[in-house]
Every structure is written in C-alpha cells, then in structure tokens.
Design a protein around this motif. Structure first.
Motif, short mmCIF file in Angstrom:
data_model
loop_
_atom_site.label_atom_id
_atom_site.label_comp_id
_atom_site.label_asym_id
_atom_site.label_seq_id
_atom_site.Cartn_x
_atom_site.Cartn_y
_atom_site.Cartn_z
N VAL A 130 5.15 68.22 8.61
CA VAL A 130 5.01 66.70 8.76
C VAL A 130 5.53 65.93 9.98
CG1 VAL A 130 6.40 64.77 7.60
CG2 VAL A 130 5.70 66.64 6.15
N LEU A 131 6.29 66.63 10.81
CA LEU A 131 6.56 66.16 12.10
C LEU A 131 5.86 66.75 13.31
CD1 LEU A 131 10.63 66.52 11.86
CD2 LEU A 131 9.16 64.46 11.25
N ASP A 132 4.48 67.44 12.83
CA ASP A 132 3.70 67.76 13.48
C ASP A 132 4.32 68.78 14.71
OD1 ASP A 132 1.43 65.88 12.83
OD2 ASP A 132 2.67 64.37 14.00
N GLU A 133 5.17 69.68 14.10
CA GLU A 133 5.68 70.85 14.69
C GLU A 133 6.51 70.34 15.98
OE1 GLU A 133 2.94 74.13 15.37
OE2 GLU A 133 1.81 73.62 13.75
N ASN A 134 7.12 69.16 15.84
CA ASN A 134 8.01 68.95 17.10
C ASN A 134 9.38 69.27 16.63
OD1 ASN A 134 9.67 67.20 18.66
ND2 ASN A 134 7.87 65.87 19.01
N ILE A 135 10.00 70.32 17.08
CA ILE A 135 11.35 70.86 16.90
C ILE A 135 12.40 69.74 17.42
CG2 ILE A 135 13.04 72.45 17.50
CD1 ILE A 135 10.84 74.78 17.14
N SER A 136 12.23 69.01 18.54
CA SER A 136 13.38 68.09 18.90
C SER A 136 13.46 66.91 17.79
CB SER A 136 12.82 67.61 20.17
OG SER A 136 12.77 68.21 21.28
N GLU A 145 5.24 68.63 1.55
CA GLU A 145 4.72 69.42 2.86
C GLU A 145 6.08 69.87 3.48
OE1 GLU A 145 1.93 67.20 5.18
OE2 GLU A 145 0.73 66.76 3.44
N ARG A 146 5.81 70.85 4.17
CA ARG A 146 6.84 71.52 5.04
C ARG A 146 7.29 70.57 6.11
NH1 ARG A 146 10.06 76.28 3.69
NH2 ARG A 146 8.73 77.65 2.36
N ILE A 147 8.59 70.20 6.43
CA ILE A 147 9.08 69.35 7.11
C ILE A 147 8.56 69.41 8.52
CG2 ILE A 147 11.14 70.26 7.57
CD1 ILE A 147 10.37 66.59 7.23
N LEU A 148 8.35 70.65 9.09
CA LEU A 148 7.99 71.06 10.40
C LEU A 148 6.39 70.52 10.48
CD1 LEU A 148 8.90 72.18 13.13
CD2 LEU A 148 8.11 74.07 12.71
N ILE A 155 14.95 67.42 2.96
CA ILE A 155 13.59 66.80 3.63
C ILE A 155 12.56 67.59 3.68
CG2 ILE A 155 15.32 65.94 5.75
CD1 ILE A 155 15.02 68.69 7.08
N GLY A 156 12.70 68.61 2.57
CA GLY A 156 11.36 69.37 2.16
C GLY A 156 11.74 70.06 0.89
N THR A 157 10.94 70.20 -0.12
CA THR A 157 11.26 70.93 -1.24
C THR A 157 9.82 71.63 -1.63
OG1 THR A 157 10.25 69.26 -2.94
CG2 THR A 157 12.76 68.98 -2.29
N ASN A 158 9.72 72.56 -2.76
CA ASN A 158 8.56 72.83 -3.27
C ASN A 158 7.46 72.04 -3.44
OD1 ASN A 158 10.37 72.75 -5.42
ND2 ASN A 158 8.63 73.35 -6.67
N PRO A 183 23.45 68.11 1.27
CA PRO A 183 22.31 68.43 1.97
C PRO A 183 21.82 69.73 1.37
CG PRO A 183 23.92 68.97 3.25
CD PRO A 183 24.39 68.36 2.40
N LEU A 184 20.37 69.78 1.30
CA LEU A 184 19.66 71.03 0.80
C LEU A 184 18.49 71.53 1.91
CD1 LEU A 184 17.95 71.37 -2.69
CD2 LEU A 184 16.44 71.71 -0.64
N ILE A 185 18.58 72.81 1.87
CA ILE A 185 17.45 73.59 2.78
C ILE A 185 16.55 74.25 2.05
CG2 ILE A 185 17.17 75.29 4.41
CD1 ILE A 185 20.52 75.04 4.98
N TYR A 186 15.19 73.82 2.31
CA TYR A 186 14.34 74.57 1.36
C TYR A 186 14.12 75.73 2.19
CZ TYR A 186 9.64 75.31 -0.67
OH TYR A 186 8.46 75.84 -1.49
N TYR A 187 13.94 76.84 1.38
CA TYR A 187 14.06 78.30 1.85
C TYR A 187 12.93 78.15 3.06
CZ TYR A 187 9.63 79.68 0.01
OH TYR A 187 8.11 79.57 -0.42
N GLY A 188 13.37 78.73 4.13
CA GLY A 188 12.17 78.86 5.39
C GLY A 188 12.10 77.82 6.06
N ASP A 189 12.86 76.60 5.94
CA ASP A 189 12.70 75.59 6.59
C ASP A 189 13.44 75.90 7.94
OD1 ASP A 189 10.97 73.90 5.33
OD2 ASP A 189 12.56 72.45 4.52
#
Length: 608
Positions: free
Chosen positions: A458-464, A453-456, A447-450, A480-486
């Motif tokens: 992209v989603l307008d900081e909507n954690i839900s 854009e950071r996925i949060l 959902i994110g890589t280097n 599944p991959l987690i981009y560090y810091g996501d």
C-alpha cells in the motif's frame, strides 16, 4: 437570520459535558452560544426514532453573546441519542447541527434537514486489562509455519493443490465462472505455531488471533464444515489444547476467529457433495439441520453469502442452532472456551442479529468475565446500519470492541498525503467521541489484515513511511495488531497475494528490529496503554498528540513531509527523552518550546 453567529462544539466540555459517550442514566449538559437573543430549543432523537423537543435556558454573557443550556437525562435513551438545535427569531427558523462530514466537533447552520450530532448511551461494560494493554499477532494458520520435523503435510485434502516450495506465490485455481475449483495449501499447522511461540513472545506479543481452526474444505477455513473438530491439516483437538496450554504458560492468550452466519455447502450440516455420513439439510427436509438454512426452492435454491452457493446462509435465530452454538452445556462456544482460549472474534459480524450476539456475550460472561468478544466491523461500530437496521454493537451487551478499519483508512490517507493532520485529527476524535471509552481503548488498531492489501505494498514499499504509520498505530489508544509477516516485510496486493507464507530466514531485519523497539516502548509505558488522548493543532504535515496517565506524559510527533518542520504548538516545558533514541534528550524552559522534526521522522518524547 443572515447575520446570526452560532457555535456548538460537541468535543469541548464548554458546550457538552461530559465528553463523548455516556453511561445510561448519566446527565449531559448541552450548550450553544448565539450572538443575539433569540429562542433556542434542542431536538432529541432517540434510538427508536422518536423525537423530543426541549426549550433551552438563556444566559447573558459579558462578551455580549447569549448562552443557551439544557441538561439531558439519558435514563431512557440507551443506544444512539441524536440531537440538533432549533433557532427561532420571529418568523425565521434555522437549525444548527453536525458538520457535513458527520465527524462531530464544530457544526454548522442548516436551513432544513440538519445533520444531527450523536451521543452514544451505553450500559457499563468491562474489558480485561490483559486484552486492553496487549499486542495482537494475527495468524493465517496454513501460511505461518509447518511444525512437522520433515515438513510433510498432514492429511492433504482430495483434489487440493500443494505448493512445491514454501516461498511460492499464492494463487487460486478457478473455473470459467471464477469459482475456486482446487484449494491451495502450504502446510502450516498448530504444531508450527507451538514451535514459534517463543518468536512471538520475544517480539513482545501477548495475544494471538487465529484464523478459524475448524474443519473446512478451504485453506483459510472461513467456510466451516464442522465446528466440533480442528481441521485435520492443522492438527487435532488435543493439539489445540496443547497450543492453548503452552501459550498460556508463556503469557500469551489465544483469540479464535469464527463465522456463524453461514457454513460451507460441503459441511456435515448441509452436505451438498455427500462427503459426510450425516444427513445434511441439502439431502433431506427431515435432516435435523434443515431449519438452519434458508431454502427458496428446495434443495437447489437457497440464500447464500454474497450469492456464493458454496456458502449457504444460516438462520442464526433458529432455536436448534442457538442451542448448538451457544446454549447447550457442551455448545460450540462452551467447548472451545473451556480449552483455554482468551476470546472470540465474530467474523462478518453484520450478518448476525443483535439478539444472537447478545446471547453469545451472555454465555461468555457466564463462563468467565476475562473472556473477550470482538467484532469484525468495517465502519464506525457505534452507529453502524446494516440491512437498513441500526445496530447495537457497542451498547454494552454485544461485542466489547471492534476491528478499527476507519482508523486504518485515515492513517494511510495521512501517511500518503491524501489528507492533512487536521482532517486526521477530526477522524480520530470522531471515534473517540462516539465510542464508549472501554471500547475505544479496546479497538483492534490495524494497518493490515487477511482482508486487505499488505501495508508495505500500500505504501509503495517505502519503509520510512511504514515506520511512521507503525509508530502512530502503537501509540494511539487501542490494541495494535500485527498481521503475520508484516513485521518481516511481506508484500502483496489483493487476495490471495496478501496471504503469502511467512518468509522464515528471509525477514527484513530493519523492520523486525523496528517492531521490536516500538512494541517494547508500548509494553513498558502505562501512558501508551492507558493514557488520555489529546491531539494538537500543528503544521498540516505534522501529526502531534499526547498520551497522559497519572504523572506520565508522552508526546508523539510525526512528520510525513520531505521538509524539516518546526513544532511550536506543543507545550513541552520540562525535561524529555526520546524513547526511540535514549541518548536524545531535551530540556525546554517556559511555554515557548520549539522542536525540529526532520523529514519523514518521528519522536516519542517522555517527560522525565
């Protein structure tokens, strides 16, 4: 033939059996139903473009329709086998092919130039379980953690920019032409990753995908200066060995990212700036590296990646380069693989010839069958065309799986309301149909890589909404991959803003806890790691699918709307528990099960 009714569904075994990609030599039964008696043939298009026309056997059905069938032998059809149907009634002729979206399933009638369906025909390939059933954590080394006790930065580069604070925002220092003139560094290193292995392990991760470790002038290292040496700001070759050793002792595999289609112009191979003792290709046509590069007018004009003259392109099929990277006993692939890594990721895969990738795969197989080879491919890797050539990525002798950018795009579009669940189903089923099963289950689900854009952000900081997206990412087939810091709630737009330093001590605890929970669920459920995928037709704002393995059955339900939804289309007969809330239990009787999904909510139901 205005009144003719025709149906072929490439994703239904009623019309094409078996489902999806097939191993070379396997026979595929193809059928099409027509509402009246006509002449029907199938046109097959092999990977090399040759066409074969085969008549189809007619069968009268009790409902008054006619079924036309043929069995296709794939023994000489390695690659992509395309097809469409020719329907002839007297002097009239029409075609039935894939839909306009090229997504498989139910097609449509064409009067000319039909869009063909696709069958991927591949040679059997093996992907180790440690990878397929794993979870990946992607690290940009400079931005992750400085493991030096006093936080000093090792061997800073000449004319570089060092951030004054770890949590400063990243920036590029460019000249008037937009070229980066001073690279920026935070000071993350291999020691830092070693010190944070327990954090990664506790998160539930068993694979680390590292950005390139090799010596390079840049902060990201995607422009290699020396493939033989760890960059001095990151540490030493011995420290990399130590990282592999400690990681393996904790059950964590290391996958290395590498760029093999170009180097840095400031490298020992090209040496444009004269910073190396080696005679580089730029310094003399007598250089042993001269034939690696593609000079137009020596030495000033040469082919480069996207016209960036600081990244001169490599002629990958030049024999001396092949020997150096792949074939020699102490080749680059052999050298680093022997240090204990679990696999390689080929960056900018499209720039590498198929033959070169095949040689890498062959070398890796010779070393250890448990080593994986991945490709960074932005489109459907089964039918990718680059530089006007159809690629062979997933035919069994190149990469075993690819970065799943198509899935990322579709999931974001669904979560943000740009597409509905029926279109999301089509998009996912198209990949399921086109990819060999091993590759589909080995795809790197991002959902994110280097490079995004950071996925949060992209989603307008909507954690839900982010939680819904993460839940689908971790429960669909794939790795599944987690981009560090996501997982910590990092935000950021385009590069370099998407490459901030990890916010140690300032993590978003809600997100970190959710990642822990969802990773734990995936790691403990064979159904989510190995299970068959079935996607249901539901409310347009609800995405519902099942993962089933042996006697296990897990249903995932996601509601992206602001209204509660009643889901009636899923047969939930039996007793279920919500894995996200173990106190939430359900008992469904018969086939009339109904379950309510609240706004922006999700459920992961396991039959008990």
């Amino acid at each position: 033939m205005n009144d003719i009714q025709v149906l072929h569904d490439s994703q239904s075994i009623k019309f094409r059996k078996p489902f999806g990609a097939v191993e070379v030599g396997q026979k595929v039964k193809m059928s099409i139903s027509v509402n009246r008696e006509i002449i029907v043939a199938i046109e097959l298009i092999r990977f090399d473009g040759t066409k074969i026309n085969i008549g189809m056997h007619k069968e009268y059905l009790n409902n008054g329709e006619f079924k036309y069938s043929v069995e296709v032998d794939t023994s000489d059809a390695l690659g992509i086998l395309e097809y469409y149907f020719i329907l002839i009634d007297g002097y009239d002729r029409v075609y039935y092919g894939n839909n306009d979206d090229h997504l498989g399933g139910i097609g449509q009638i064409y009067t000319y130039n039909p869009v063909p369906y696709q069958i991927t025909v591949y040679e059997k390939s093996f992907i180790p379980s440690w990878y397929k059933e794993g979870v990946i954590y992607q690290i940009l080394i400079d931005r992750f953690y400085n493991g030096n006790g006093n936080k000093t930065i090792d061997n800073p580069k000449e004319n570089s920019f060092i951030y004054g604070r770890w949590d400063d925002s990243p920036m590029y220092i460019r000249d008037s032409f937009g070229k980066i003139v001073r690279w920026d560094f935070y000071g993350g290193n291999l020691k830092g990753i070693i010190k944070k292995l327990d954090y990664i392990k506790e998160l539930g991760v068993n694979i680390i995908k590292l950005s390139p470790i090799f010596k390079s002038p840049s902060c990201h290292k995607y422009d290699t200066a020396d493939y033989e040496t760890v960059d001095e700001m990151f540490g030493t070759n011995d420290e990399f060995r130590e990282l592999c050793k400690v990681a393996n002792s904790k059950g964590i595999k290391i996958i290395l990212d590498i760029v093999l289609s170009y180097t840095s112009s400031d490298s020992k191979y090209f040496n444009k700036l004269g910073n190396y003792d080696e005679t580089g290709a730029y310094n003399s046509p007598n250089s042993k590296f001269y034939n690696w590069y593609k000079f137009i007018t020596y030495p000033y004009r040469y082919e480069s990646w996207w016209g960036m003259d600081e990244r001169p392109n490599i002629d990958s099929m030049q024999q001396e380069y092949i020997n150096y990277i792949i074939s020699e006993n102490n080749s680059i692939i052999s050298k680093w693989t022997s240090m204990g890594i679990g696999g390689w990721n080929l960056n900018v895969t499209d720039e590498l010839p198929d033959e070169f990738i095949e040689l890498i795969r062959k070398k890796i197989r010779e070393i250890n069958e448990e080593i994986v080879l991945l490709g960074d491919i932005w489109e459907d890797a089964s039918n990718k065309i680059s530089y006007s050539k159809r690629r062979k990525y997933l035919q069994g002798n190149e990469v075993q799986a690819a970065t799943n950018y198509p899935l990322r795009e579709s999931l974001i579009n669904f979560i943000k309301g740009y597409i509905k669940s029926d279109k999301l189903k089509q998009k996912i089923m198209s990949l399921y149909e086109n990819y060999p099963r091993e590759s589909f289950y080995g795809n790197v689900n991002i959902i994110g890589t280097n490079d995004t854009e950071r996925i949060l952000t992209v989603l307008d900081e909507n954690i839900s909404l982010l939680k819904l997206l993460i839940a689908i990412q971790f429960t669909l087939p794939g790795v599944p991959l987690i981009y560090y810091g996501d997982e910590a709630g990092l935000k950021g737009g385009r590069e370099p803003d998407n490459r901030k330093s990890y916010p140690w001590g300032k993590e978003n605890k809600v997100l970190v806890d959710f990642y822990h929970k969802i990773i734990n669920i995936r790691n403990n459920e064979d159904g989510l790691k190995k299970g068959k995928l079935s996607i249901f037709e539901t409310d347009p704002d609800v995405f519902a699918f099942e993962r089933s393995y042996e006697n296990e059955r897990i249903i995932i339900l996601v509601n992206v709307s602001s209204e509660a939804k009643l889901v009636k289309e899923v047969n939930l007969s039996g007793n279920y528990i919500n894995l996200l809330s173990i106190n939430e239990k359900y008992k469904f009787i018969g086939n009339s099960s109904v379950i309510t999904i609240f706004p922006y909510d999700l459920k992961i139901l396991r039959r008990i």
